[in-house]
Structures are given as structure tokens and as C-alpha cells.
Write a protein that holds these residues in place. Structure first.
Motif, PDB file in Angstrom:
ATOM      1  N   SER A 204       0.848  -1.191   0.000  1.00 42.21           N
ATOM      2  CA  SER A 204       0.000   0.000   0.000  1.00 42.21           C
ATOM      3  C   SER A 204       0.885   1.243   0.000  1.00 42.21           C
ATOM      4  O   SER A 204       2.104   1.160  -0.142  1.00 42.21           O
ATOM      5  CB  SER A 204      -0.944  -0.012   1.209  1.00 42.21           C
ATOM      6  OG  SER A 204      -2.032   0.863   1.018  1.00 42.21           O
ATOM      7  N   MET A 205       0.249   2.405   0.148  1.00 41.81           N
ATOM      8  CA  MET A 205       0.975   3.677   0.124  1.00 41.81           C
ATOM      9  C   MET A 205       1.095   4.221   1.544  1.00 41.81           C
ATOM     10  O   MET A 205       0.330   3.861   2.435  1.00 41.81           O
ATOM     11  CB  MET A 205       0.269   4.687  -0.798  1.00 41.81           C
ATOM     12  CG  MET A 205      -1.063   5.187  -0.304  1.00 41.81           C
ATOM     13  SD  MET A 205      -2.347   3.929  -0.299  1.00 41.81           S
ATOM     14  CE  MET A 205      -3.791   4.911   0.137  1.00 41.81           C
ATOM     15  N   GLN A 206       2.050   5.117   1.742  1.00 42.55           N
ATOM     16  CA  GLN A 206       2.234   5.728   3.057  1.00 42.55           C
ATOM     17  C   GLN A 206       1.144   6.738   3.374  1.00 42.55           C
ATOM     18  O   GLN A 206       0.863   6.994   4.541  1.00 42.55           O
ATOM     19  CB  GLN A 206       3.604   6.413   3.118  1.00 42.55           C
ATOM     20  CG  GLN A 206       4.781   5.458   3.067  1.00 42.55           C
ATOM     21  CD  GLN A 206       6.127   6.167   2.972  1.00 42.55           C
ATOM     22  OE1 GLN A 206       6.184   7.387   2.873  1.00 42.55           O
ATOM     23  NE2 GLN A 206       7.206   5.396   2.980  1.00 42.55           N
ATOM     24  N   PRO A 227      -4.545  12.792  -0.933  1.00 43.58           N
ATOM     25  CA  PRO A 227      -4.230  12.608  -2.355  1.00 43.58           C
ATOM     26  C   PRO A 227      -2.982  11.737  -2.510  1.00 43.58           C
ATOM     27  O   PRO A 227      -2.001  11.897  -1.778  1.00 43.58           O
ATOM     28  CB  PRO A 227      -3.972  14.039  -2.842  1.00 43.58           C
ATOM     29  CG  PRO A 227      -4.678  14.920  -1.866  1.00 43.58           C
ATOM     30  CD  PRO A 227      -4.572  14.222  -0.547  1.00 43.58           C
ATOM     31  N   THR A 228      -3.031  10.816  -3.461  1.00 41.78           N
ATOM     32  CA  THR A 228      -1.918   9.895  -3.690  1.00 41.78           C
ATOM     33  C   THR A 228      -1.960   9.388  -5.121  1.00 41.78           C
ATOM     34  O   THR A 228      -3.033   9.310  -5.730  1.00 41.78           O
ATOM     35  CB  THR A 228      -1.971   8.702  -2.709  1.00 41.78           C
ATOM     36  OG1 THR A 228      -0.990   7.723  -3.097  1.00 41.78           O
ATOM     37  CG2 THR A 228      -3.337   8.044  -2.699  1.00 41.78           C
ATOM     38  N   LEU A 229      -0.798   9.040  -5.645  1.00 42.77           N
ATOM     39  CA  LEU A 229      -0.754   8.412  -6.967  1.00 42.77           C
ATOM     40  C   LEU A 229      -1.526   7.100  -6.970  1.00 42.77           C
ATOM     41  O   LEU A 229      -2.063   6.683  -7.993  1.00 42.77           O
ATOM     42  CB  LEU A 229       0.702   8.154  -7.372  1.00 42.77           C
ATOM     43  CG  LEU A 229       1.507   9.355  -7.850  1.00 42.77           C
ATOM     44  CD1 LEU A 229       2.978   8.972  -8.025  1.00 42.77           C
ATOM     45  CD2 LEU A 229       0.944   9.904  -9.155  1.00 42.77           C
ATOM     46  N   ALA A 230      -1.576   6.446  -5.819  1.00 45.36           N
ATOM     47  CA  ALA A 230      -2.316   5.182  -5.694  1.00 45.36           C
ATOM     48  C   ALA A 230      -3.738   5.465  -5.231  1.00 45.36           C
ATOM     49  O   ALA A 230      -4.203   4.933  -4.225  1.00 45.36           O
ATOM     50  CB  ALA A 230      -1.600   4.242  -4.729  1.00 45.36           C
ATOM     51  N   ASP A 231      -4.461   6.314  -5.981  1.00 48.17           N
ATOM     52  CA  ASP A 231      -5.782   6.769  -5.533  1.00 48.17           C
ATOM     53  C   ASP A 231      -6.767   5.622  -5.339  1.00 48.17           C
ATOM     54  O   ASP A 231      -7.654   5.701  -4.506  1.00 48.17           O
ATOM     55  CB  ASP A 231      -6.356   7.802  -6.510  1.00 48.17           C
ATOM     56  CG  ASP A 231      -6.437   7.289  -7.937  1.00 48.17           C
ATOM     57  OD1 ASP A 231      -7.452   6.666  -8.290  1.00 48.17           O
ATOM     58  OD2 ASP A 231      -5.473   7.503  -8.694  1.00 48.17           O
ATOM     59  N   SER A 232      -6.604   4.538  -6.098  1.00 46.00           N
ATOM     60  CA  SER A 232      -7.529   3.405  -5.958  1.00 46.00           C
ATOM     61  C   SER A 232      -7.359   2.679  -4.628  1.00 46.00           C
ATOM     62  O   SER A 232      -8.212   1.874  -4.248  1.00 46.00           O
ATOM     63  CB  SER A 232      -7.320   2.399  -7.095  1.00 46.00           C
ATOM     64  OG  SER A 232      -7.684   2.967  -8.326  1.00 46.00           O
ATOM     65  N   SER A 259       6.413   5.212  -0.545  1.00 43.77           N
ATOM     66  CA  SER A 259       6.366   6.650  -0.762  1.00 43.77           C
ATOM     67  C   SER A 259       5.790   6.944  -2.139  1.00 43.77           C
ATOM     68  O   SER A 259       5.728   6.074  -3.017  1.00 43.77           O
ATOM     69  CB  SER A 259       7.769   7.239  -0.666  1.00 43.77           C
ATOM     70  OG  SER A 259       8.560   6.798  -1.767  1.00 43.77           O
ATOM     71  N   GLU A 260       5.389   8.186  -2.336  1.00 45.79           N
ATOM     72  CA  GLU A 260       4.889   8.600  -3.642  1.00 45.79           C
ATOM     73  C   GLU A 260       5.973   8.470  -4.710  1.00 45.79           C
ATOM     74  O   GLU A 260       5.693   8.095  -5.848  1.00 45.79           O
ATOM     75  CB  GLU A 260       4.371  10.036  -3.579  1.00 45.79           C
ATOM     76  CG  GLU A 260       3.147  10.209  -2.687  1.00 45.79           C
ATOM     77  CD  GLU A 260       1.966   9.387  -3.156  1.00 45.79           C
ATOM     78  OE1 GLU A 260       1.435   9.654  -4.258  1.00 45.79           O
ATOM     79  OE2 GLU A 260       1.566   8.460  -2.416  1.00 45.79           O
ATOM     80  N   ALA A 261       7.225   8.769  -4.335  1.00 42.48           N
ATOM     81  CA  ALA A 261       8.328   8.634  -5.289  1.00 42.48           C
ATOM     82  C   ALA A 261       8.501   7.184  -5.722  1.00 42.48           C
ATOM     83  O   ALA A 261       8.773   6.898  -6.900  1.00 42.48           O
ATOM     84  CB  ALA A 261       9.621   9.165  -4.670  1.00 42.48           C
ATOM     85  N   LEU A 318       5.827   9.959 -16.099  1.00 39.56           N
ATOM     86  CA  LEU A 318       6.871   9.506 -17.035  1.00 39.56           C
ATOM     87  C   LEU A 318       7.922  10.596 -17.241  1.00 39.56           C
ATOM     88  O   LEU A 318       9.105  10.310 -17.444  1.00 39.56           O
ATOM     89  CB  LEU A 318       6.254   9.134 -18.377  1.00 39.56           C
ATOM     90  CG  LEU A 318       5.353   7.904 -18.414  1.00 39.56           C
ATOM     91  CD1 LEU A 318       4.896   7.623 -19.845  1.00 39.56           C
ATOM     92  CD2 LEU A 318       6.039   6.677 -17.818  1.00 39.56           C
ATOM     93  N   ALA A 319       7.487  11.849 -17.156  1.00 35.58           N
ATOM     94  CA  ALA A 319       8.408  12.966 -17.358  1.00 35.58           C
ATOM     95  C   ALA A 319       9.275  13.229 -16.121  1.00 35.58           C
ATOM     96  O   ALA A 319      10.165  14.076 -16.166  1.00 35.58           O
ATOM     97  CB  ALA A 319       7.622  14.225 -17.719  1.00 35.58           C
ATOM     98  N   GLY A 320       8.995  12.513 -15.046  1.00 31.03           N
ATOM     99  CA  GLY A 320       9.829  12.644 -13.853  1.00 31.03           C
ATOM    100  C   GLY A 320       9.152  13.280 -12.680  1.00 31.03           C
ATOM    101  O   GLY A 320       9.747  13.394 -11.598  1.00 31.03           O
ATOM    102  N   ALA A 321       7.910  13.703 -12.828  1.00 27.79           N
ATOM    103  CA  ALA A 321       7.156  14.239 -11.688  1.00 27.79           C
ATOM    104  C   ALA A 321       6.536  13.088 -10.897  1.00 27.79           C
ATOM    105  O   ALA A 321       6.217  12.050 -11.462  1.00 27.79           O
ATOM    106  CB  ALA A 321       6.066  15.193 -12.167  1.00 27.79           C
ATOM    107  N   ASP A 322       6.350  13.277  -9.608  1.00 29.28           N
ATOM    108  CA  ASP A 322       5.793  12.212  -8.766  1.00 29.28           C
ATOM    109  C   ASP A 322       4.293  12.351  -8.586  1.00 29.28           C
ATOM    110  O   ASP A 322       3.679  11.588  -7.859  1.00 29.28           O
ATOM    111  CB  ASP A 322       6.467  12.212  -7.390  1.00 29.28           C
ATOM    112  CG  ASP A 322       7.931  11.782  -7.484  1.00 29.28           C
ATOM    113  OD1 ASP A 322       8.303  11.261  -8.544  1.00 29.28           O
ATOM    114  OD2 ASP A 322       8.669  11.973  -6.518  1.00 29.28           O
ATOM    115  N   ALA A 323       3.666  13.328  -9.230  1.00 28.29           N
ATOM    116  CA  ALA A 323       2.212  13.491  -9.098  1.00 28.29           C
ATOM    117  C   ALA A 323       1.682  14.176 -10.338  1.00 28.29           C
ATOM    118  O   ALA A 323       2.427  14.660 -11.156  1.00 28.29           O
ATOM    119  CB  ALA A 323       1.877  14.311  -7.843  1.00 28.29           C
TER     120      ALA A 323
END
Length: 323
Positions: A204-206, A227-232, A259-261, A318-323
Motif C-alpha cells: 500500500s501507500m504511506q 491525495p496519492t498516486l495510488a488513488d484506488s 512513498s509517492e516517489a 513519465l516525465a519525472g514528476a511524482d504526481a
């Protein structure tokens, strides 16, 4: 209801076999080289509607009585369950109402509408959406089908575990995205019922991992949804959780939080090395391996749970941003 058994999962598979597809289990040369043991990706991201959720939703709708089908179904969702339920209901001629919070990405909201479901967007959390779904169920008599804490949902998700066993009978470790626990509980029940020595890792995510917080507390607890990249993987497990908390506590060997990274790194790896477009929640198993969190004993199977990512977000990652 009596405790869920392996036979419930076999019955679910018979019930839904014409409503879902059997997804591939692909060998990953890049992860295998990195980890030092054979790693396979269970590509549930290639499921109809783009996630594993169709298995549980189809099983639940298929078991409704004729009377319940005329009244329709309602559910709260972080996106993928709603999409799956909307599709399953449309296939069986049942009206669906899906309740979502404002945190659900717009692409997922639109996809649900396109499947013909009525959409209600309320509040800032999964719990807010759940309260709206409960209200509609009481007022309209619609069957309330939750995203995870329901026997039919868990049994349906467990059919994914049966496929893993058939595709890789000597699997030693399985990494499963962990949120409300419907996927984890179903897959773990299927695998450990056949081979108790298979190790199951919940990933899971932090940022707001409700099941992990509940396991730490020894009981279901509320957590702030962030808010998280792993929103699901967002949302609570329900303070009155009846099934998935106990099953996860019993069947989970270890939980890892990312982590999000790290999640972003998993998304990038999936695209660049595996040629897979996946959402953050689906990338957590890959990310856990990249972070070296698992002491490897192969073969390893990583459940890649869905592909329903907002494409603009995917491009930013893909461009290097974490969100």
C-alpha cells in the motif's frame, strides 16, 4: 454468514466465467534479473473495464434475486469498483447508481457515466460517498454492493488467485495491492487454502493506508484520506468491517508501505520495461520489488491490478514528476 471457503471461490468462477476474461501471467525479464528469482506479472490491468474489480462485481450482481435486480444496485467507489459494477449491471440489465467523492479522478467518473450508470459525486472521502450510497439504498430499495467487504465480492476477486495457481503452480510469494482488502482477502484465501506455505504481501501507500493502520491498531480505525498516486487504494475499511479486516489479519504475512516517489518509479518501470500502462495502485508491487522490500524466494507473482490511470497524470510521472 458462515466463513468464506475455497469452494465459494470455485462457485464464483463458474458464475462469472462468461462475464470476465482470464488475464495473462507474463514473465518479467527485467524484474527477474534485478531480484535474482523468476518474477511474473499477473496483468489484471488487461481485464475488461481495466481492473480486477469486475470479478467481484460480476459475482455479486449475478447472485441477486430477480426482485433485487428490478430495484437496481448502488455502491460507493474510488473509481474502479464503480466502473466494474456499472459494466456488470449493464450486462445483466440492472440499473446502477455509483457514489464517488470529489477525490476520484475525472477520467474514472466519466468512464462510469459512459457505461450508463447514474453517478453521484459527494464529499471529500470514500466515507462520504459510502454514506450517500447507504442513503440511496434505504430510500430506493437498491441493493448496496460495497467495493470490498462483502462475501460475493471477496469470492469473485478470489478467482484471480485460482488463475495464479493454474498459471504458476509453484509460486512462492505473491504481492497484492492492499486497500479495503477485498482483493487481498480473496486472493490470499484461494492461494493459502491450496498451499499454506505461499507468502502473501500486502502493498500500500504511506499516505492514508487504512487497512495497515487498522491492523496496527488491532481493529478497524478511521484514517485521513489523502491525495496519492495510488488513488484506488484510498478510503477507509469501515468501522463495522465484517470480513476483510479479519481475513487480512489472518492471511497476510507482511504489509509494506510506499512513498509517492516509489510508486511513481513503479509506474515508470511498468511503462519503460514492461510496456504496460498502469495506475499507481497497480504499480505498488513492482515498486516494492524495486525498493528491495521483499526478501525474494521465487517464483514471485506481482498482481498488477488496473490500468485506469488519468493519462495526463501518467505523462507527468513519465516525465519525472511524482504526481
Amino acid at each position: 454468514m458462515p466463513e468464506l471457503q475455497l469452494n465459494d471461490i470455485y462457485l464464483a468462477r463458474q458464475r462469472i466465467q462468461t462475464l470476465i476474461c482470464r488475464t495473462p501471467l507474463d514473465y518479467s525479464p527485467s524484474l527477474s534479473r534485478l531480484i535474482g528469482v523468476a518474477v511474473y506479472l499477473k496483468l489484471e490491468s488487461q481485464q475488461i473495464t481495466g481492473s480486477f474489480k469486475l470479478r467481484g462485481a460480476s459475482n455479486a450482481v449475478a447472485q441477486l434475486s430477480a426482485k433485487d435486480k428490478t430495484r437496481g444496485v448502488v455502491a460507493a467507489s474510488t473509481g474502479n469498483h464503480g466502473r466494474a459494477l456499472a459494466y456488470a449491471a449493464s450486462q445483466l440489465g440492472v440499473k446502477a447508481t455509483i457514489c464517488l467523492s470529489h477525490l476520484v479522478p475525472a477520467n474514472k467518473v466519466q468512464a462510469i457515466r459512459e457505461l450508463g450508470a447514474e453517478v453521484r459525486v459527494v464529499g471529500q472521502s470514500q466515507d462520504d460517498a459510502q454514506r450517500e450510497a447507504e442513503r440511496i439504498s434505504i430510500e430506493q430499495g437498491a441493493a448496496l454492493l460495497p467495493p470490498f467487504d462483502h462475501p460475493a465480492i471477496i469470492a469473485g476477486q478470489g478467482t484471480l488467485g485460482l488463475e495464479i495457481l493454474e498459471q504458476q503452480p509453484d509460486v512462492a510469494q505473491v504481492l497484492v495491492p492492499l486497500s479495503g482488502g477485498g482483493l487481498f482477502a480473496g486472493v490470499a484465501l484461494a492461494l493459502k487454502s491450496v498451499n499454506p506455505n505461499i507468502r502473501l504481501y500486502g502493498i500500500s501507500m504511506q499516505r492514508g493506508a487504512a487497512m495497515h493502520a487498522s491492523l496496527e491498531a488491532g481493529q478497524p480505525v478511521e484514517t485521513e484520506e489523502l491525495p496519492t498516486l495510488a488513488d484506488s487504494l484510498g478510503g477507509g475499511i469501515g468501522l463495522d468491517n465484517r470480513y476483510t479486516f479479519a481475513m487480512t489479519r489472518q492471511l497476510c504475512d507482511q504489509v509494506h508501505l510506499l512513498s509517492e516517489a516509489s510508486i511513481a518509479n513503479g509506474i515508470r518501470h511498468a511503462y519503460r520495461e514492461e510496456r504496460q500502462v498502469v495506475e499507481g495502485a497497480a504499480a505498488v508491487g513492482i515498486a516494492a520489488l524495486l525498493d528491495g522490500l521483499i526478501e525474494p524466494h521465487g517464483p514471485i507473482v506481482v498482481v498488477v491490478s488496473g490500468r485506469n490511470v488519468d493519462i495526463e497524470q501518467h505523462l507527468r510521472v513519465l516525465a519525472g514528476a511524482d504526481a
